[in-house]
Design a protein around this motif. Sequence first.
Motif, short mmCIF file in Angstrom:
data_model
loop_
_atom_site.label_atom_id
_atom_site.label_comp_id
_atom_site.label_asym_id
_atom_site.label_seq_id
_atom_site.Cartn_x
_atom_site.Cartn_y
_atom_site.Cartn_z
N TYR A 31 6.72 3.48 -4.77
CA TYR A 31 7.84 3.07 -5.83
C TYR A 31 7.37 3.00 -7.28
O TYR A 31 6.26 2.43 -7.07
CB TYR A 31 8.60 1.60 -5.58
CG TYR A 31 9.46 1.61 -4.31
CD1 TYR A 31 10.94 2.25 -4.47
CD2 TYR A 31 8.97 1.48 -2.95
CE1 TYR A 31 11.52 2.20 -3.38
CE2 TYR A 31 10.03 1.29 -2.02
CZ TYR A 31 11.17 1.89 -2.20
OH TYR A 31 12.16 1.71 -0.88
N ALA A 32 7.90 3.53 -8.16
CA ALA A 32 7.48 3.38 -9.50
C ALA A 32 8.30 2.38 -10.38
O ALA A 32 7.64 1.30 -10.94
CB ALA A 32 7.56 4.59 -10.51
N LEU A 36 13.01 5.11 -9.90
CA LEU A 36 11.89 6.17 -9.84
C LEU A 36 10.98 6.09 -8.74
O LEU A 36 10.19 5.02 -8.54
CB LEU A 36 11.14 6.06 -11.36
CG LEU A 36 10.38 7.29 -11.67
CD1 LEU A 36 11.25 8.42 -11.89
CD2 LEU A 36 9.56 6.98 -12.81
N SER A 37 10.70 7.12 -8.00
CA SER A 37 9.84 7.07 -7.11
C SER A 37 8.69 8.13 -7.16
O SER A 37 9.01 8.99 -7.88
CB SER A 37 10.33 7.24 -5.50
OG SER A 37 11.39 6.43 -5.41
N PHE A 47 7.82 13.19 -9.43
CA PHE A 47 8.95 11.95 -9.48
C PHE A 47 10.32 12.39 -8.92
O PHE A 47 10.46 13.33 -9.34
CB PHE A 47 8.91 11.48 -11.01
CG PHE A 47 7.67 10.78 -11.57
CD1 PHE A 47 6.94 9.66 -11.33
CD2 PHE A 47 6.99 11.88 -12.54
CE1 PHE A 47 5.99 9.13 -11.89
CE2 PHE A 47 5.77 11.34 -12.98
CZ PHE A 47 5.13 10.03 -12.64
N LEU A 48 10.69 11.33 -8.38
CA LEU A 48 12.12 11.45 -7.98
C LEU A 48 12.85 10.40 -8.70
O LEU A 48 12.80 9.38 -8.66
CB LEU A 48 12.46 11.39 -6.36
CG LEU A 48 13.62 11.42 -6.05
CD1 LEU A 48 14.23 12.84 -5.96
CD2 LEU A 48 13.92 11.05 -4.66
#
Lengths: 118, 135
Positions: A31-32, A36-37, A47-48
């Motif tokens: 996890y960001a 955002l992951s 990034f997703l």
Amino acid sequence: MKIDDIRVFISSNNYEVSQSFYQDLGFKMDYATEELSIFENGGCTFFLQKTYNQVLNTQLMLQLSVVDINEAFQVISHLKGFDIKYEPIKVEPWGKVIYLWGPSGELWHVTELNKASC
Amino acid sequence: MLIMFNSSTVQYFIVTLIIFCSTQTLAEEADCQSLSEAHCLTSSQCTLNYISENTYSCDMAKNTCEQGFTQWTLFPTDTLIENNSAKSHSAPINYEQMKSCEIKAGCKYSNAEGYCEPGFNCSVTGGKPAMCEME
């Protein structure tokens, strides 16, 4: 300027489904932020995003370079429960490719390049 | 084990098979129609057909020539594409792409005419993409 990495941001129309898809494809997820992951495999990351842009995704193409395309095809063909599309392995002059459309319409060129092309 | 079918059972199987096949074809056609222009060019199971200037239709590959032919693909080396200076508005002929088409009996490659493939910087665009058609 010397660049050491480039990371793309992929939008998703169903964030949780895309997260599951990329994990099942073999990426490790971190996890960001809430929306955002970061996905990682073989030191390569992207990034997703939770946001979705249909126009962007239906034009988006990415190249995923793999060591063994037969192994990649096995993984892809065993993915279950996702609204995805893929084509058989195609032999090109420069190597082999599988065209894989992700759950949000993004198109991956999964490629194994000929040794001479590297 | 002996399995016997009466005529109505056979008819049921045939009708089921026809429905299954036609449903699958419709689904595949819809898949092609949902693709963007760039994604359609990449797919070896769909063909981007030229309708009129800047107007295209992405349809399911309709014969053995179109099936398996990609109208655009990644080319990491620049040696595969050679210039064709004879026609000013023609794209460079991609001889590897031509070979992938014409290696199949009865198939004829036609070069893009006034079409700009992804990744190229062209002065003319909106025309016919490269095709692999039956002779």
